[in-house]
Design a protein around this motif. Sequence first.
Motif, PDB file in Angstrom:
ATOM      1  N   GLN A  45       0.832  -1.200   0.000  1.00 52.27           N
ATOM      2  CA  GLN A  45       0.000   0.000   0.000  1.00 52.27           C
ATOM      3  C   GLN A  45       0.867   1.251   0.000  1.00 52.27           C
ATOM      4  OE1 GLN A  45      -3.230  -0.140   2.750  1.00 52.27           O
ATOM      5  NE2 GLN A  45      -3.407   2.073   2.915  1.00 52.27           N
ATOM      6  N   THR A  46       0.483   2.222  -0.820  1.00 50.91           N
ATOM      7  CA  THR A  46       1.186   3.501  -0.813  1.00 50.91           C
ATOM      8  C   THR A  46       0.727   4.333   0.379  1.00 50.91           C
ATOM      9  OG1 THR A  46      -0.486   4.442  -2.279  1.00 50.91           O
ATOM     10  CG2 THR A  46       1.492   3.537  -3.307  1.00 50.91           C
ATOM     11  N   PRO A  47       1.585   5.208   0.913  1.00 53.34           N
ATOM     12  CA  PRO A  47       1.236   5.954   2.123  1.00 53.34           C
ATOM     13  C   PRO A  47       0.349   7.163   1.882  1.00 53.34           C
ATOM     14  CG  PRO A  47       3.459   6.498   1.452  1.00 53.34           C
ATOM     15  CD  PRO A  47       2.992   5.404   0.529  1.00 53.34           C
ATOM     16  N   SER A  48       0.166   7.571   0.632  1.00 50.55           N
ATOM     17  CA  SER A  48      -0.610   8.780   0.368  1.00 50.55           C
ATOM     18  C   SER A  48      -1.689   8.515  -0.664  1.00 50.55           C
ATOM     19  CB  SER A  48       0.310   9.905  -0.124  1.00 50.55           C
ATOM     20  OG  SER A  48       0.911   9.545  -1.351  1.00 50.55           O
ATOM     21  N   LEU A  49      -2.684   9.408  -0.693  1.00 49.28           N
ATOM     22  CA  LEU A  49      -3.795   9.246  -1.623  1.00 49.28           C
ATOM     23  C   LEU A  49      -3.378   9.520  -3.060  1.00 49.28           C
ATOM     24  CD1 LEU A  49      -6.677  10.951   0.391  1.00 49.28           C
ATOM     25  CD2 LEU A  49      -6.231   8.516   0.129  1.00 49.28           C
ATOM     26  N   ASN A  50      -2.412  10.393  -3.252  1.00 45.03           N
ATOM     27  CA  ASN A  50      -1.890  10.702  -4.581  1.00 45.03           C
ATOM     28  C   ASN A  50      -0.394  10.408  -4.573  1.00 45.03           C
ATOM     29  OD1 ASN A  50      -4.325  11.995  -5.921  1.00 45.03           O
ATOM     30  ND2 ASN A  50      -4.140  13.253  -4.070  1.00 45.03           N
ATOM     31  N   PRO A  51      -0.031   9.151  -4.723  1.00 47.27           N
ATOM     32  CA  PRO A  51       1.357   8.747  -4.503  1.00 47.27           C
ATOM     33  C   PRO A  51       2.327   9.366  -5.494  1.00 47.27           C
ATOM     34  CG  PRO A  51       0.101   6.965  -5.501  1.00 47.27           C
ATOM     35  CD  PRO A  51      -0.889   8.015  -5.117  1.00 47.27           C
ATOM     36  N   THR A  52       3.499   9.690  -4.992  1.00 49.53           N
ATOM     37  CA  THR A  52       4.580  10.157  -5.847  1.00 49.53           C
ATOM     38  C   THR A  52       5.219   8.957  -6.536  1.00 49.53           C
ATOM     39  OG1 THR A  52       6.231   9.923  -4.105  1.00 49.53           O
ATOM     40  CG2 THR A  52       5.045  12.031  -4.221  1.00 49.53           C
ATOM     41  N   ASN A  53       6.066   9.247  -7.514  1.00 44.85           N
ATOM     42  CA  ASN A  53       6.784   8.159  -8.173  1.00 44.85           C
ATOM     43  C   ASN A  53       7.640   7.383  -7.181  1.00 44.85           C
ATOM     44  OD1 ASN A  53       5.698   8.647 -10.696  1.00 44.85           O
ATOM     45  ND2 ASN A  53       7.418   9.895 -11.398  1.00 44.85           N
ATOM     46  N   ALA A  54       8.222   8.096  -6.217  1.00 42.20           N
ATOM     47  CA  ALA A  54       9.047   7.425  -5.214  1.00 42.20           C
ATOM     48  C   ALA A  54       8.209   6.478  -4.362  1.00 42.20           C
ATOM     49  CB  ALA A  54       9.747   8.462  -4.332  1.00 42.20           C
ATOM     50  N   GLU A  55       6.991   6.888  -4.026  1.00 45.42           N
ATOM     51  CA  GLU A  55       6.115   6.028  -3.229  1.00 45.42           C
ATOM     52  C   GLU A  55       5.653   4.815  -4.032  1.00 45.42           C
ATOM     53  OE1 GLU A  55       4.215   9.433  -0.254  1.00 45.42           O
ATOM     54  OE2 GLU A  55       3.232   8.962  -2.161  1.00 45.42           O
ATOM     55  N   ILE A  56       5.377   5.025  -5.311  1.00 44.26           N
ATOM     56  CA  ILE A  56       5.003   3.892  -6.163  1.00 44.26           C
ATOM     57  C   ILE A  56       6.178   2.930  -6.292  1.00 44.26           C
ATOM     58  CG2 ILE A  56       4.332   3.204  -8.498  1.00 44.26           C
ATOM     59  CD1 ILE A  56       2.827   5.868  -8.725  1.00 44.26           C
ATOM     60  N   ASP A  57       7.368   3.475  -6.490  1.00 43.30           N
ATOM     61  CA  ASP A  57       8.569   2.646  -6.591  1.00 43.30           C
ATOM     62  C   ASP A  57       8.734   1.785  -5.342  1.00 43.30           C
ATOM     63  OD1 ASP A  57      11.480   2.300  -7.919  1.00 43.30           O
ATOM     64  OD2 ASP A  57      11.719   2.588  -5.754  1.00 43.30           O
ATOM     65  N   ALA A  58       8.587   2.396  -4.178  1.00 39.24           N
ATOM     66  CA  ALA A  58       8.755   1.659  -2.924  1.00 39.24           C
ATOM     67  C   ALA A  58       7.702   0.569  -2.777  1.00 39.24           C
ATOM     68  CB  ALA A  58       8.693   2.624  -1.742  1.00 39.24           C
ATOM     69  N   ALA A  59       6.463   0.874  -3.168  1.00 35.40           N
ATOM     70  CA  ALA A  59       5.385  -0.105  -3.036  1.00 35.40           C
ATOM     71  C   ALA A  59       5.588  -1.283  -3.982  1.00 35.40           C
ATOM     72  CB  ALA A  59       4.040   0.567  -3.296  1.00 35.40           C
ATOM     73  N   VAL A  60       6.015  -1.006  -5.208  1.00 35.60           N
ATOM     74  CA  VAL A  60       6.266  -2.093  -6.161  1.00 35.60           C
ATOM     75  C   VAL A  60       7.383  -2.995  -5.648  1.00 35.60           C
ATOM     76  CG1 VAL A  60       7.070  -2.650  -8.486  1.00 35.60           C
ATOM     77  CG2 VAL A  60       5.426  -0.806  -8.153  1.00 35.60           C
ATOM     78  N   ARG A  61       8.452  -2.385  -5.162  1.00 30.55           N
ATOM     79  CA  ARG A  61       9.570  -3.178  -4.640  1.00 30.55           C
ATOM     80  C   ARG A  61       9.140  -4.017  -3.437  1.00 30.55           C
ATOM     81  NH1 ARG A  61      14.756  -1.729  -6.375  1.00 30.55           N
ATOM     82  NH2 ARG A  61      14.768   0.001  -7.874  1.00 30.55           N
ATOM     83  N   GLU A  62       8.327  -3.420  -2.563  1.00 30.57           N
ATOM     84  CA  GLU A  62       7.854  -4.163  -1.397  1.00 30.57           C
ATOM     85  C   GLU A  62       6.997  -5.352  -1.818  1.00 30.57           C
ATOM     86  OE1 GLU A  62       5.006  -3.587   2.560  1.00 30.57           O
ATOM     87  OE2 GLU A  62       5.380  -1.891   1.212  1.00 30.57           O
ATOM     88  N   ALA A  63       6.094  -5.114  -2.766  1.00 30.04           N
ATOM     89  CA  ALA A  63       5.205  -6.187  -3.207  1.00 30.04           C
ATOM     90  C   ALA A  63       5.988  -7.322  -3.860  1.00 30.04           C
ATOM     91  CB  ALA A  63       4.169  -5.633  -4.182  1.00 30.04           C
ATOM     92  N   ILE A  64       6.951  -6.971  -4.696  1.00 32.55           N
ATOM     93  CA  ILE A  64       7.751  -8.003  -5.363  1.00 32.55           C
ATOM     94  C   ILE A  64       8.574  -8.784  -4.345  1.00 32.55           C
ATOM     95  CG2 ILE A  64       9.679  -8.358  -6.961  1.00 32.55           C
ATOM     96  CD1 ILE A  64       8.519  -6.097  -8.659  1.00 32.55           C
ATOM     97  N   GLU A  65       9.123  -8.084  -3.356  1.00 32.13           N
ATOM     98  CA  GLU A  65       9.896  -8.775  -2.316  1.00 32.13           C
ATOM     99  C   GLU A  65       9.011  -9.725  -1.518  1.00 32.13           C
ATOM    100  OE1 GLU A  65      12.671  -7.765   1.611  1.00 32.13           O
ATOM    101  OE2 GLU A  65      11.881  -6.142   0.361  1.00 32.13           O
ATOM    102  N   LEU A  66       7.802  -9.278  -1.172  1.00 37.49           N
ATOM    103  CA  LEU A  66       6.883 -10.129  -0.418  1.00 37.49           C
ATOM    104  C   LEU A  66       6.506 -11.384  -1.198  1.00 37.49           C
ATOM    105  CD1 LEU A  66       4.488  -7.425   1.086  1.00 37.49           C
ATOM    106  CD2 LEU A  66       6.078  -8.884   2.369  1.00 37.49           C
ATOM    107  N   ALA A  67       6.481 -11.264  -2.510  1.00 39.01           N
ATOM    108  CA  ALA A  67       6.103 -12.400  -3.354  1.00 39.01           C
ATOM    109  C   ALA A  67       7.281 -13.303  -3.692  1.00 39.01           C
ATOM    110  CB  ALA A  67       5.458 -11.901  -4.635  1.00 39.01           C
TER     111      ALA A  67
END
Length: 290
Positions: free
Chosen positions: A49-71
Amino acid sequence: MNMLAFVAARSRLVCLIVVCFVLCGISFVENQATKAQVGNATSVVAIAQTPSLNPTNAEIDAAVREAIELAGGLPENVGPGKKVVIQPNLVQAGHPMNSGVTTHPQVVRTIIAMCLEAGVSVNDITVCEGSASFLEGTQGSWSSRAMTQKAFRDCGLDASPPYMVEDVYGVRLVDANDCGTGSVYPNYPGYSGPYNPAKVTRVIKPGFLIDRVYMLPNPVVECDVLIRVPVLKNHNLAGITGALKLAFGLAPTDIYHYPGLECYKWALLHQTSWGYGELETNARGMVDMT
């Protein structure tokens, strides 16, 4: 919920959906080197999950990396000397990057970055997709065969020249619809070849649910790893597709176009020459293409 709150929540939902479905795409990775078949392993889905309602590219990057790591991370064979194709969902030209209809460019760029970090050469990474049509009223002066080129621009992957090259990392962008003739082929299946071997390859596998040959772009056939990045949404014919329908984006409209037009994937999805109804043709074709 008032309209302002809905828009904000929708923006966050779109980001969550895209991040979640990166993992669906990775779970359907096709390893051409080992001839791995979908269904041999249990798929793993992770949600970040991203931390903000309108995520920045940095927040999207972090969320994608987290999701891939979890998987479980990228496939083990993503590394030096390997050819990787990334397929975003650019189903229709004319949609802006935050629409939720197409894959957000930062999701694609994070996957590119992770492949580079794993040792894959930038010259061995390709982003390949084939849009089906233009959003009504958005074609403008674009050629009727240029849906994908416009979709790459609209989604933010190819906003500035040189075109058909991703703007940040310089990865090659490939229009899966283009079979190299400058025009569409005669109507399929009445015409079934020959096709330009420099662009597409005939693919036949035992166990296809529809007894037919599939024509696929050469970068996809020749890659070691195919990573699909779908977007969660419904479809007016197929309903919920389970992230499988993205596979149809790799079918060239130059071959599978609607009779008399230069767009759509009609001959792959909708025509019923194999004895199945339209809905069943869709379902069987999705499984075969995946």
